[in-house]
Design a protein around this motif. Structure first.
Motif, PDB file in Angstrom:
ATOM      1  N   THR A 107       0.834  -1.197   0.000  1.00 36.64           N
ATOM      2  CA  THR A 107       0.000   0.000   0.000  1.00 36.64           C
ATOM      3  C   THR A 107       0.873   1.254   0.000  1.00 36.64           C
ATOM      4  OG1 THR A 107      -0.122   0.095   2.420  1.00 36.64           O
ATOM      5  CG2 THR A 107      -1.806  -1.199   1.275  1.00 36.64           C
ATOM      6  N   VAL A 108       0.258   2.367  -0.360  1.00 37.14           N
ATOM      7  CA  VAL A 108       0.974   3.646  -0.331  1.00 37.14           C
ATOM      8  C   VAL A 108       0.126   4.675   0.390  1.00 37.14           C
ATOM      9  CG1 VAL A 108       2.210   3.165  -2.463  1.00 37.14           C
ATOM     10  CG2 VAL A 108       0.052   4.378  -2.567  1.00 37.14           C
ATOM     11  N   LEU A 143       2.714  10.053  -0.491  1.00 38.47           N
ATOM     12  CA  LEU A 143       3.948   9.456  -1.014  1.00 38.47           C
ATOM     13  C   LEU A 143       4.242  10.028  -2.392  1.00 38.47           C
ATOM     14  CD1 LEU A 143       6.036   7.298  -0.125  1.00 38.47           C
ATOM     15  CD2 LEU A 143       4.821   5.684  -1.589  1.00 38.47           C
ATOM     16  N   THR A 201       2.127  13.369  -6.028  1.00 39.15           N
ATOM     17  CA  THR A 201       1.876  12.465  -4.908  1.00 39.15           C
ATOM     18  C   THR A 201       0.835  11.416  -5.301  1.00 39.15           C
ATOM     19  OG1 THR A 201       0.080  13.810  -4.007  1.00 39.15           O
ATOM     20  CG2 THR A 201       2.323  14.342  -3.270  1.00 39.15           C
ATOM     21  N   ALA A 202       0.733  10.392  -4.464  1.00 42.12           N
ATOM     22  CA  ALA A 202      -0.235   9.326  -4.732  1.00 42.12           C
ATOM     23  C   ALA A 202      -1.654   9.870  -4.801  1.00 42.12           C
ATOM     24  CB  ALA A 202      -0.132   8.253  -3.651  1.00 42.12           C
ATOM     25  N   VAL A 240      -4.149   3.045  -2.365  1.00 41.96           N
ATOM     26  CA  VAL A 240      -3.779   4.210  -1.569  1.00 41.96           C
ATOM     27  C   VAL A 240      -4.709   4.227  -0.359  1.00 41.96           C
ATOM     28  CG1 VAL A 240      -3.512   6.711  -1.541  1.00 41.96           C
ATOM     29  CG2 VAL A 240      -3.112   5.438  -3.669  1.00 41.96           C
ATOM     30  N   LEU A 249       8.684   1.634  -5.181  1.00 39.61           N
ATOM     31  CA  LEU A 249       7.933   0.633  -4.415  1.00 39.61           C
ATOM     32  C   LEU A 249       7.354  -0.437  -5.333  1.00 39.61           C
ATOM     33  CD1 LEU A 249       7.076   0.246  -1.405  1.00 39.61           C
ATOM     34  CD2 LEU A 249       4.882   1.226  -2.038  1.00 39.61           C
ATOM     35  N   GLN A 271       9.047   7.669  -5.202  1.00 46.15           N
ATOM     36  CA  GLN A 271       8.935   6.633  -4.174  1.00 46.15           C
ATOM     37  C   GLN A 271       7.903   5.566  -4.582  1.00 46.15           C
ATOM     38  OE1 GLN A 271       9.027   9.985  -3.348  1.00 46.15           O
ATOM     39  NE2 GLN A 271      11.212   9.731  -2.851  1.00 46.15           N
ATOM     40  N   ILE A 272       6.841   6.002  -5.241  1.00 45.74           N
ATOM     41  CA  ILE A 272       5.828   5.049  -5.703  1.00 45.74           C
ATOM     42  C   ILE A 272       6.431   4.127  -6.763  1.00 45.74           C
ATOM     43  CG2 ILE A 272       3.596   4.765  -6.848  1.00 45.74           C
ATOM     44  CD1 ILE A 272       2.830   7.532  -5.740  1.00 45.74           C
TER      45      ILE A 272
END
Length: 229
Positions: A16-17, A21, A88-89, A40, A29, A25-26
């Motif tokens: 999960t994120v 994030l 971002t996510a 998310v 991952l 970084q996503i």
């Protein structure tokens, strides 16, 4: 009668994120864990959306281009450009997420995937909290049951349990998930019902009943009334 649910085949180790994030970084991952998408979630594990490789590729698609949406552009293109500018996510994800209950049947999950054109579904409990994820591949697990297990279900759950048919009257063979019925049943309608129930068993690929006979064809019975003039 055995019936697998989403909770029986889902994966519980979900990557999960968090909403905040960052893009890089996503990407890291998803690559690290070898997945193509991740739910998310907020601090209470409620699913806010799903961020996928497709969402992330919008930035590559519009790299260096003017990402400001124009009024005359189609909605899909505007959303793609908006995601291309996301960092971002929360900005990149597809929301709201298409989720499925852990208690849903595999058929319900498959129909939802087909209808919403998604390859995976976050699985939630009754409170909407994430408990797993189910993919198209997971749904195929219903066909991994052994022939012996399927035969046992046909005999004990369908013939003896529901139809009250003595298994001695019907011979059941199962090869690679395909059920073949031979023998004799008292009524044609009973044979039809039994076949329908068997087709619904987990692991059953098909049913052959060409050699299944019946003593009375009650599906063509007509009630006639004679009235005196």
């Amino acid at each position: 009668m055995s019936s697998l649910l989403v909770r029986d085949v889902m994966s519980t180790g979900v990557v999960t994120v968090a909403p905040d994030l960052g893009y890089k970084q996503i990407v890291d991952l998803l690559i690290e864990f070898g997945v193509s998408a991740a739910p998310v979630v907020d601090d209470h594990r409620r699913v806010l959306g799903v961020v996928s490789e497709a969402d992330l590729l919008h930035k590559v698609e519009f790299n260096g281009a003017d990402v400001h949406a124009r009024l005359f552009e189609r909605r899909r293109l505007r959303l793609a450009k908006e995601k291309a500018s996301g960092e971002t996510a929360a900005a990149l994800m597809t929301a709201p997420a298409v989720t499925v209950k852990a208690t849903a049947t595999l058929t319900e999950a498959a129909q939802l995937m087909e209808h919403r054109n998604v390859k995976r579904l976050p699985v939630v409990d009754d409170d909407g909290n994430l408990v797993g994820i189910v993919s198209r591949r997971d749904l195929l697990r219903r066909y991994l049951r052994t022939d012996d297990a399927i035969r046992g279900d046909v005999i004990e759950s369908v013939l003896r349990g529901i139809m009250w048919i003595d298994p001695i009257e019907v011979d059941v063979t199962v090869v690679d998930g395909h059920v073949t019925l031979t023998g004799r049943i008292d009524r044609r309608s009973s044979a039809q019902i039994a076949v329908r129930l068997i087709r619904g068993l987990d692991g059953v690929v098909g049913v052959t009943d060409d050699a299944l006979a019946w003593g009375f064809d009650d599906t063509t019975t007509r009630l006639s009334h004679t009235f005196d003039a």
